[in-house]
Design an enzyme around this catalytic site. Sequence first.
Site, PDB file in Angstrom:
ATOM      1  N   THR A 155       0.828  -1.212   0.000  1.00 46.75           N
ATOM      2  CA  THR A 155       0.000   0.000   0.000  1.00 46.75           C
ATOM      3  C   THR A 155       0.858   1.255   0.000  1.00 46.75           C
ATOM      4  OG1 THR A 155      -1.718  -1.188   1.203  1.00 46.75           O
ATOM      5  CG2 THR A 155      -1.848   1.204   1.233  1.00 46.75           C
ATOM      6  N   TYR A 204       6.945 -11.496   4.496  1.00 48.33           N
ATOM      7  CA  TYR A 204       5.766 -10.939   3.824  1.00 48.33           C
ATOM      8  C   TYR A 204       5.352 -11.895   2.711  1.00 48.33           C
ATOM      9  CZ  TYR A 204       2.996  -7.264   1.447  1.00 48.33           C
ATOM     10  OH  TYR A 204       2.000  -6.518   0.858  1.00 48.33           O
ATOM     11  N   LYS A 245       3.565 -12.203   7.909  1.00 54.00           N
ATOM     12  CA  LYS A 245       2.340 -11.546   7.444  1.00 54.00           C
ATOM     13  C   LYS A 245       1.750 -12.448   6.371  1.00 54.00           C
ATOM     14  CE  LYS A 245       1.002  -7.080   5.306  1.00 54.00           C
ATOM     15  NZ  LYS A 245       0.472  -7.477   3.981  1.00 54.00           N
TER      16      LYS A 245
END
Length: 300
Positions: A47, A135, A163
Amino acid sequence: MAFLSGLSAFPITPTNRDGRVDSVGLRKLISRLGAAQVHSIGLLGSTGTYIYLSREQRRRALAETLDETSGRMPVVVGVGALRTDEAVRLAQDAKALGAAAGLLAAASYTPLTDDEVFEHFSTVARESGLPIVVYDNPGTTHFHFSPALVSRLAKVGGIVAIKNPTDKSDAIKNHLAEQRRTLPEGFSIGYSGDWNAAEAMIAGADTWYSVLAGILPEVCMTIVTAAQHGDATETRRIDTALAPLWSLFKEFSSLRVVYALADLLDICSAEPPRPILPLPAPAKRRVAAALERLPSDARR
């Protein structure tokens, strides 16, 4: 308690068309997160368009964020790069500036093997000295971390959290239980994918890595608080109120929608980095309508 827990809010990184960070806009976003008392900030994630920013601009964004937070909450910063040596330098920068951890994806043009990813992550953790969050973002990287690879990485010194993506909400409970069984005690297990995150938190995940929290942190905090207090009914009630936004996230991507929200909420006026285009006017009107339909306490 795990190294990372609760709500990790992922803001956009407002920039001009040349990629220069808009310090005023970024500080306004970070100030909102501080006021909502999110548990951590996920700076320069997907993001935050980390992959589109130079090393200099990443350093600037992190320095501005750390100055704005003044140590009130940990900052986890994206350190991903196509080359291992560059990721090491980015992680070293983050450690020197004061980041709590680095968020590292398996970004590559050429498809990677498990052994290549293991060496990449191990090298970054070892040579930077920065705690690393794995990630797993197959929707972007097209690489999925197998359970065996996650287990190997969790044994590497300095790799402290993961994550995870979410897909089917009814599969999260079993996925989390399996990771709890195989990963070391204290290894933080978190999930992204905002529209399934309520179920992840109800199931007992440590962390929600949230796109929406980067722009509407207070309502996301209420979801996490309810889940942490064991109130599944209230968690799902608040999550259901956000369904119009979840639908738009899935249709247009969360990235484009949060850029529109930042403008509609008059926080900052920014466009995603090209070649990503902002939402066309009809879609932006739909975002505005969805925002208007939210309960008043969900618009902050």
